[in-house]
Scaffold this motif. Structure first.
Motif, PDB file in Angstrom:
ATOM      1  N   PRO A 111      26.021  62.791  65.010  1.00  0.00           N
ATOM      2  CA  PRO A 111      27.395  63.268  64.747  1.00  0.00           C
ATOM      3  C   PRO A 111      27.846  64.372  65.699  1.00  0.00           C
ATOM      4  O   PRO A 111      29.032  64.424  66.057  1.00  0.00           O
ATOM      5  N   ILE A 119      33.962  59.316  62.465  1.00  0.00           N
ATOM      6  CA  ILE A 119      33.273  58.297  63.233  1.00  0.00           C
ATOM      7  C   ILE A 119      34.107  57.025  63.296  1.00  0.00           C
ATOM      8  O   ILE A 119      34.908  56.735  62.376  1.00  0.00           O
ATOM      9  N   ILE A 212      29.375  66.955  57.923  1.00  0.00           N
ATOM     10  CA  ILE A 212      28.773  65.660  58.273  1.00  0.00           C
ATOM     11  C   ILE A 212      29.245  64.584  57.299  1.00  0.00           C
ATOM     12  O   ILE A 212      29.559  63.455  57.698  1.00  0.00           O
TER      13      ILE A 212
END
Length: 323
Positions: A111, A119, A212
């Motif tokens: 990441p 993403i 994340i």
């Protein structure tokens, strides 16, 4: 000498006590000859009993020693056939993983190497496929190594095998739900990062994991809510045989945590192998679904190795049909 009805009743009673399976029978007369037809019901698989001299059944009715021999023989035929089918399934599943390793494996960036805040959804799908393939495959490689030891060690280690299969069955439920709701991979990928980390974890660490989680959550789902088994089953509601697999998950969940159930309510050897075979069937079909609906390469080859066909409803929703 017992009459024909007594023969059937005795077999049904005695074999049922040994294996907890259903046995039925009927006598047909052809001229001067009587033929006894037995049906041994051991779902969910078909157990083919061939090359067995069933005339021994009639001869053994009045001889306890012969009778016990017949019952033991039938019992072992069913066990060995079940074990044979299980081994075949694990060979197919592990062969699929080996083919994937050689032809489809990808290396993904971490990441921190991405500049954007989310993403790419296509990359996330590919990460999801590869993660599921290796999770299922790793467990199945382990279990296959136990099958190489033979049927008796396999049955004796059923509790440990059940712990591995519990993880496999849950992954299969996630895969099935993902094949019916394409956004679900966002929750699957991000849920573990947003679980509470404990009161002593520094806020900076918590913030890092939340970032994340947000990075993988491209659809901004409530990941914890989406990942609840009740929501997964709701997505799959009405799918063929989903009740079987829900029950299978409930059974194997008792293996993964301390529970008296596997010990105070033990299953027969036939029942143990029956559950394993149902689980391997589930893994085969979920892998087929995953690799033909969520993977761009080698769909026909994966179906060939697994020995199953991906079935669809309205072109999108995977139908987990039992064959």
């Amino acid at each position: 000498m017992m009459n024909d009805d007594a023969i059937v009743d005795r077999l049904e009673q005695d074999l049922g006590q040994i294996t907890r399976i259903k046995v039925g029978g009927k006598v047909f007369s052809f001229g001067n000859q009587d033929v006894i037809v037995f049906k041994i019901d051991a779902p969910p698989y078909i157990c083919i009993i061939k090359d067995y001299d069933f005339s021994k059944v009639r001869e053994a009715v009045s001889d306890n020693e012969k009778w016990n021999t017949v019952l033991s023989e039938l019992h072992m035929i069913i066990l060995n056939r079940s074990f044979e089918l299980i081994r075949e399934d694990f060979i197919k599943i592990t062969g699929t993983v080996e083919f994937y390793e050689l032809n489809c494996r990808k290396n993904f960036r971490t990441p921190t190497s991405y500049k954007n805040s989310k993403i790419d959804p296509d990359i996330l799908d590919k990460i999801g496929v590869q993660t599921f393939v290796y999770r299922l495959g790793g467990h199945c490689v382990t279990i296959k190594s136990i099958t190489d030891m033979g049927i008796n060690p396999f049955i004796n280690m059923e509790l440990s095998i059940g712990v591995l299969l519990r993880s496999c069955v849950l992954d299969c439920l996630y895969i099935m739900a993902w094949c019916n709701d394409q956004t679900l991979i966002s929750a699957i990928a991000s849920e573990s990062f947003i679980r509470p980390l404990g009161k002593d974890v520094p806020d900076q660490v918590k913030s890092h994991f939340k970032n994340i989680a947000d990075f993988f959550n491209t659809d901004d789902l409530d990941a914890i809510k989406a990942m609840k088994i009740s929501n997964i089953l709701k997505i799959l509601e009405g799918k063929p045989n989903i009740q079987w697999y829900e029950n299978l998950y409930s059974i194997y969940s008792k293996y993964d945590h301390f529970s008296l159930i596997p010990n105070i309510a033990p299953k027969s050897s036939v029942e143990k192998l029956e559950l394993v075979l149902l689980a391997t069937h589930m893994i085969k079909h979920s892998l087929c679904s995953l690799l033909t609906m969520k993977n761009d390469d080698h769909q026909d080859k994966f179906q060939e190795i697994l020995g199953v066909k991906n079935k669809t409803e309205d072109g999108n929703n995977y139908s987990f049909a039992y064959e």
